[in-house]
Design a protein around this motif. Structure first.
Motif, PDB file in Angstrom:
ATOM      1  N   SER A  32       0.024  -6.405   7.046  1.00 20.47           N
ATOM      2  CA  SER A  32      -0.584  -5.050   7.567  1.00 20.47           C
ATOM      3  C   SER A  32      -0.441  -4.093   6.681  1.00 20.47           C
ATOM      4  O   SER A  32      -0.902  -3.001   6.752  1.00 20.47           O
ATOM      5  N   ASP A  33       0.301  -4.220   5.714  1.00 23.64           N
ATOM      6  CA  ASP A  33       0.770  -3.134   4.690  1.00 23.64           C
ATOM      7  C   ASP A  33       0.343  -3.389   3.217  1.00 23.64           C
ATOM      8  O   ASP A  33       0.976  -2.797   2.377  1.00 23.64           O
ATOM      9  N   ALA A  88       0.959  -1.154  -0.046  1.00 25.06           N
ATOM     10  CA  ALA A  88       0.041  -0.115   0.127  1.00 25.06           C
ATOM     11  C   ALA A  88       1.052   1.327  -0.143  1.00 25.06           C
ATOM     12  O   ALA A  88       1.710   1.407   0.633  1.00 25.06           O
ATOM     13  N   ARG A  91     -11.802  -3.990   7.354  1.00 25.05           N
ATOM     14  CA  ARG A  91     -12.515  -3.900   6.007  1.00 25.05           C
ATOM     15  C   ARG A  91     -12.549  -5.108   5.163  1.00 25.05           C
ATOM     16  O   ARG A  91     -13.669  -5.373   4.639  1.00 25.05           O
ATOM     17  N   ILE A 147      -2.492  -4.056  -0.077  1.00 20.38           N
ATOM     18  CA  ILE A 147      -3.549  -3.642  -0.758  1.00 20.38           C
ATOM     19  C   ILE A 147      -4.096  -4.448  -1.821  1.00 20.38           C
ATOM     20  O   ILE A 147      -3.343  -5.015  -2.444  1.00 20.38           O
ATOM     21  N   LYS A 182      -0.706   4.477   0.431  1.00 25.40           N
ATOM     22  CA  LYS A 182      -1.065   5.202   1.308  1.00 25.40           C
ATOM     23  C   LYS A 182      -1.949   4.290   2.542  1.00 25.40           C
ATOM     24  O   LYS A 182      -1.221   3.886   3.435  1.00 25.40           O
ATOM     25  N   THR A 183      -3.018   4.155   2.235  1.00 27.31           N
ATOM     26  CA  THR A 183      -3.886   3.303   3.380  1.00 27.31           C
ATOM     27  C   THR A 183      -3.925   1.740   3.037  1.00 27.31           C
ATOM     28  O   THR A 183      -4.551   1.465   2.028  1.00 27.31           O
ATOM     29  N   PRO A 184      -3.322   1.099   3.906  1.00 25.73           N
ATOM     30  CA  PRO A 184      -3.326  -0.300   3.799  1.00 25.73           C
ATOM     31  C   PRO A 184      -4.823  -0.901   3.854  1.00 25.73           C
ATOM     32  O   PRO A 184      -5.733  -0.354   4.476  1.00 25.73           O
ATOM     33  N   LEU A 185      -4.878  -2.088   3.281  1.00 28.18           N
ATOM     34  CA  LEU A 185      -6.416  -2.736   3.384  1.00 28.18           C
ATOM     35  C   LEU A 185      -6.211  -3.524   4.826  1.00 28.18           C
ATOM     36  O   LEU A 185      -5.630  -4.334   5.229  1.00 28.18           O
ATOM     37  N   SER A 186      -7.373  -2.996   5.669  1.00 30.93           N
ATOM     38  CA  SER A 186      -7.251  -3.396   7.137  1.00 30.93           C
ATOM     39  C   SER A 186      -7.961  -4.888   7.426  1.00 30.93           C
ATOM     40  O   SER A 186      -9.044  -5.020   6.249  1.00 30.93           O
TER      41      SER A 186
END
Length: 762
Positions: A480-481, A446, A455, A483, A448-452
Motif C-alpha cells: 500500500s505504500d 512512496a 491506478r 511506487i 508522497k502519493t503511493p501507487l494505488s
C-alpha cells in the motif's frame, strides 16, 4: 458446436472472426474448389492463420479438387508448407490424396469434402477407418439422415446457409464438358445459373413447355437460421456457412446471426427470427430463401426460376417517367449510395444512387412511402419495380463490426508489488497459456502519493489496441505504500500481452512429415468389354450380339432378369442409401469402395491419379474406369506412374460410348414445372413422353429419371470414342465401358457391331 465461416479474402476472414465464428475455411493459390475467389498466397496464409489463432479460431484450408498425376509432388510440397504455417485441418476431395496425406502427414487433421460424395453410413464408416476427423455431408442430406449419421461417431459438417448446387457436388460435369471449365478443378462456370427451356421430345419432335421462368436449374439460397435448435439436436458438429465468393459484409452478418442463434440455444433461450432480421439477410444477398433438402423442400420451394442473381429487397415502384427523370413511390427507405436495380422485360438495369430529388431539391435520403425522383439512365416503363440491392448504411455498420475489432479475448491477470522487489505481472488465457513479466526496476517506498491498486488496474486494463480484455486481476500481493513509474506498468502490460499473443498464434506445434512407403498391390489381370443397359430392349440386343458382361442400371429389370436365371450384373446406384449386397457389381460412388465384392468402378468415382486408383484396387475393385475428364496425356501419366510405383500394370478402363451424365440431382424440373405440388413421384417421366432441357444456344440435354425421382441430365450427343480404342490401348487401357441410356434397339445394335469390329480386349 462449431460455427464455420467462409473466408475468400483477408477482410472476409476478419469479418468472420470478429463476428463470432469458431473456425474459418479458406483456399490457397492452388488446388481449391473456388479458383476465382481472392485466395491466399503463402504470406497471406501465414498472416491469416496467426490472426485467427490469436482469437482461438481454427483454420481449415481447402485442397478439394481432383488431382492429376503430375500434380501430386507439388501438392505434397504445398501441404508441407501449410502444416508448417500451423493450419489446423485440410478439406480433401480426392480419395487418393486423402490416403497419401494421412500417411505422410499423420498429425494433420483431414476432413472429407462434400465433393467426395459421401452420402451413406458405409461411406462415413469407411472415411473414419481411413483417418477422417470429419465428413462434410452433401447438401442433399436430410435431417433424418443426419440424425442417423451422427450416431456413427464422426464429426458431421453441414451447410446451413448460402448457395446451393443443383447437382450433387463432385458429380457435376456440366461446366467441364460443355464449357471446358471443370467444377472438380475449381473452375465451375455455374451452368446451373443459365437459362433453359423444358421440352417434350416426341421421337425428335420438340414441343416447348411454358414455365414461370427460364432459370430452371437455379436454386434459391439455403437459410436454416430458424431451424438452428433442430440442427443442433440432430448432432451436427459444425454449422457451415457457404460464401467464399461473397463480400466480407455478407460473412459478417451471417456469422453474427448464427452466433446469436447458437448461443441462445446454449443458454436455453428462445431465438426469434423476426421480419427485420430477415430483411437484413435479404439486403446483403439472396436468391430467395429455402430450408433446402435438409427439410424436404422440392419444386418452387427449392428453386428460383425467375432470376439467378441477388434479388435484394423491394424499394419502390416507378409511377411517372419524364425525359430525364423517373418518379418512384418508395416502399422502403433509400439513401444516397444505395445500389438499386430496375426490373425490365429485356434486361434489368442496375446502378448506384448518386443523386435523388424531392420537390426539385437534392436529398441524401428518403423514407418509406415518400416519393423521389431519380435520373433516368435508359429506357424504363411505368410500373417497373425498383429493387434495393445494397444498403450503404447496412454495409457501413457491418464493416464497422470487424474493422473496429469488436471481439475480445478475456484473460486473467495477477499483479504483485512489494518494496525493494521487482513487480510481477502474470496473464493467463482460457487455453492455459501463461506469461510472467517483471519490472525493470524494484518497487520503491512512496515519498508522497503511493501507487494505488485502482491506478494499477486502470493502466493494466488499457488493452484496446490488443485482442485482449482483462476480466479479473488479483492484486492481493500489492503493497500500500509503494511506487513504480506508470510507463513501467505500461511496458509490462504491452510485453505480457505481446508474448501471450505470440503463444496463441501457434495451436498445433511440431507435426510429423513421413516418407512415402513402398506398396505392392495384388491384382489379377482382367480385360473386359463392360456393357451398361437401362432397358430390356437394350439388354436383348446385347445378348443377340453375343455380349456377356452386362450390367443392369434399372434395379427392377435386374431382379426380373435374375429371376429368369439370366447371367447379369448390377450397376449400383450413383446415390446409394442402402447396403451393398450383390456381388460382382459396378459401383458408382465412393462408399462402394468399402464393399469387397465390387468388381468394377465406374467413371463417377473420379479416378484421376495413381493413388486414387491404388486405393480402389486395394479395396477389392478389379477393373477401374477412369474419369471422363481425362485427356490422353493425363491417362498416360497415370498408367505409367501406377506401373512404376506398384510394379504392375493396372486394370484400367475408359468409357468408349454413351451419353455422359452431366448432372445428378434430387431436383426434378419436370415435376417442378408441370406439377409443383410439393411432392415427389409425380410419374410424368414414366410415361411415353421424354423431356429435354434446351439452352440458349439450342443444345438439348435429355433428362433421364430414376426410381428415386433423381434426374440424370445427359450430354446432348453420345460420346463415341470406339474408333480410338487402339490409341487407348497404347496408353495402358485394358478394358472398355459402353453405356446405353436412351438408345433404342436399332441404335444399340449399331453401336455394338461397331464395338465388335474395333474393340478387342483379349
Amino acid at each position: 458446436m462449431e460455427l464455420l465461416a467462409p473466408a475468400g479474402s483477408f477482410e472476409a476472414l476478419q469479418a468472420a472472426v470478429q463476428n463470432g465464428c469458431d473456425a474459418v475455411y479458406l483456399g490457397g493459390t492452388m488446388f481449391g474448389a473456388r479458383a476465382f475467389a481472392h485466395n491466399f498466397d503463402d504470406t497471406q496464409m501465414e498472416t491469416a492463420v496467426k490472426y485467427a489463432h490469436v482469437y482461438g479460431v481454427r483454420v481449415y484450408v481447402t485442397v478439394n479438387t481432383l488431382l492429376y498425376e503430375k500434380e501430386m509432388e507439388e501438392v505434397i510440397a504445398y501441404v508441407k508448407r501449410l502444416q508448417d504455417m500451423d493450419v489446423d485441418a485440410l478439406i480433401i476431395q480426392d480419395v487418393g490424396l486423402f490416403t497419401l496425406l494421412h500417411e505422410r502427414f499423420p498429425d494433420m487433421e483431414l476432413h472429407a469434402s462434400t465433393q467426395m460424395h459421401i452420402h451413406n453410413p458405409q461411406g462415413i464408416a469407411m472415411l473414419q477407418k481411413m483417418g477422417a476427423a470429419r465428413v462434410v455431408v452433401p447438401r442433399e442430406t436430410t435431417i433424418e439422415e443426419i440424425r442417423e449419421y451422427a450416431k456413427l461417431g464422426v464429426d458431421l459438417e453441414v451447410f446451413v446457409q448460402g448457395a446451393l448446387c443443383v447437382s450433387y457436388s463432385g458429380q457435376c460435369l456440366m461446366s467441364s464438358l460443355t464449357l471446358a471449365r471443370s467444377g472438380n478443378r475449381g473452375e465451375c462456370a455455374q451452368s446451373c445459373r443459365m437459362q433453359y427451356t423444358l421440352e417434350e421430345d416426341h421421337h425428335g419432335l420438340h414441343k416447348e413447355i411454358t414455365t414461370k421462368g427460364q432459370y430452371l436449374l437455379s436454386p434459391k439460397d439455403l437459410n436454416t437460421l430458424e431451424q438452428v435448435p433442430t440442427l443442433i439436436e440432430a448432432g451436427i458438429a459444425s454449422f457451415k456457412i457457404e460464401g467464399r465468393m461473397k463480400r466480407p459484409e455478407y460473412v459478417a452478418l451471417m456469422c453474427a446471426l448464427y452466433r446469436k442463434a447458437i448461443d441462445a440455444y446454449t443458454r436455453k433461450e428462445t431465438f426469434h427470427v423476426d421480419a427485420a432480421m430477415k430483411q437484413e439477410m435479404e439486403k446483403v444477398f439472396h436468391r430467395g430463401f429455402t430450408s433446402g433438402h435438409l427439410f424436404h423442400q422440392v419444386g418452387s420451394a427449392l428453386m428460383n426460376p425467375l432470376r439467378p442473381n441477388h434479388m435484394g429487397v423491394r424499394a419502390g415502384i416507378i409511377e411517372q417517367i419524364s425525359k430525364d427523370k423517373m418518379t418512384v413511390k418508395l416502399v422502403d427507405d433509400l439513401h444516397q449510395g444505395d445500389g438499386v436495380r430496375i426490373l425490365k422485360a429485356k434486361g434489368d438495369e442496375g446502378f448506384r444512387v448518386n443523386r435523388m430529388y424531392q420537390n426539385g431539391l437534392l436529398v441524401n435520403h428518403a423514407k418509406k412511402n415518400e416519393r423521389i425522383q431519380l435520373d433516368k439512365t435508359g429506357y424504363v416503363e411505368k410500373g417497373s419495380i425498383l429493387l434495393k440491392t445494397s444498403d450503404c448504411q447496412q454495409l457501413e455498420a457491418l464493416r464497422a463490426s470487424y474493422e473496429q475489432r469488436s471481439r475480445t479475448i478475456p484473460i486473467q491477470a495477477s499483479f504483485s508489488m512489494q518494496l525493494q522487489k521487482k513487480a510481477k505481472l502474470i496473464v493467463k488465457d482460457e487455453q492455459q497459456h501463461q506469461v510472467e513479466v517483471f519490472s525493470d526496476m524494484p518497487c520503491e517506498k512512496a515519498m508522497k502519493t503511493p501507487l494505488s491498486k485502482e491506478r494499477i488496474l486502470a493502466q493494466l486494463q488499457k488493452t484496446k489496441d490488443t485482442p485482449f480484455a482483462i476480466s479479473c486481476c488479483d492484486m492481493s500481493d500489492v503493497t500500500s505504500d509503494g511506487i513504480l513509474p506508470i510507463k513501467e506498468l505500461n511496458r509490462m502490460r504491452r510485453k505480457a500481452l505481446e508474448q501471450l499473443q505470440k503463444l496463441r498464434e501457434v495451436r498445433n506445434g511440431v507435426r510429423r512429415f513421413a516418407e512415402e512407403k513402398a506398396k505392392v498391390i495384388a491384382l489379377p489381370s482382367m480385360r473386359e468389354v463392360m456393357i451398361v443397359v437401362h432397358t430390356k430392349e437394350q439388354y436383348e440386343v446385347c445378348r443377340e450380339e453375343g455380349f456377356s458382361s452386362i450390367y443392369i442400371a434399372d434395379v427392377s429389370l435386374y431382379q426380373t432378369l435374375r429371376q429368369a436365371n439370366e447371367t447379369v450384373y448390377l450397376r449400383e446406384e450413383r446415390v446409394k442409401k442402402d447396403a451393398y449386397t450383390q456381388p460382382h457389381t459396378l459401383i458408382q460412388e465412393t462408399a462402394g469402395l468399402s464393399f469387397a465384392q465390387a468388381h468394377a468402378g465406374d467413371t463417377s468415382l473420379n479416378i484421376t491419379n495413381s493413388y486414387s486408383a491404388a486405393f480402389a484396387f486395394a479395396n477389392g475393385v478389379d477393373i477401374l474406369t477412369l474419369s471422363v475428364e481425362h485427356t490422353p496425356d493425363t491417362i498416360q501419366e497415370l498408367t505409367t506412374a501406377f506401373q512404376k510405383r506398384y510394379h504392375r500394370t493396372g486394370n484400367f478402363a475408359v468409357q468408349l460410348y454413351g451419353h455422359v451424365e452431366l448432372m445428378l440431382s434430387e431436383y426434378c424440373p419436370i415435376q417442378a414445372c408441370l406439377k409443383d405440388d410439393g411432392k415427389k413421384q409425380c410419374g410424368l417421366c414414366r410415361k411415353a413422353t421424354r423431356y429435354n432441357l434446351k439452352d440458349l444456344k439450342g443444345h438439348r440435354y435429355p433428362i433421364l429419371s430414376d426410381v428415386h425421382c433423381r434426374i440424370h441430365l445427359l450430354s446432348e450427343d453420345a460420346y463415341d470414342h470406339i474408333a480410338e480404342w487402339k490409341a487407348y490401348q497404347k496408353l495402358g487401357i485394358t478394358s472398355a465401358l459402353i453405356v446405353f441410356t436412351i438408345e433404342d434397339a436399332h441404335k444399340t445394335r449399331r453401336v455394338l457391331r461397331k464395338v465388335k469390329e474395333q474393340v478387342h480386349v483379349d
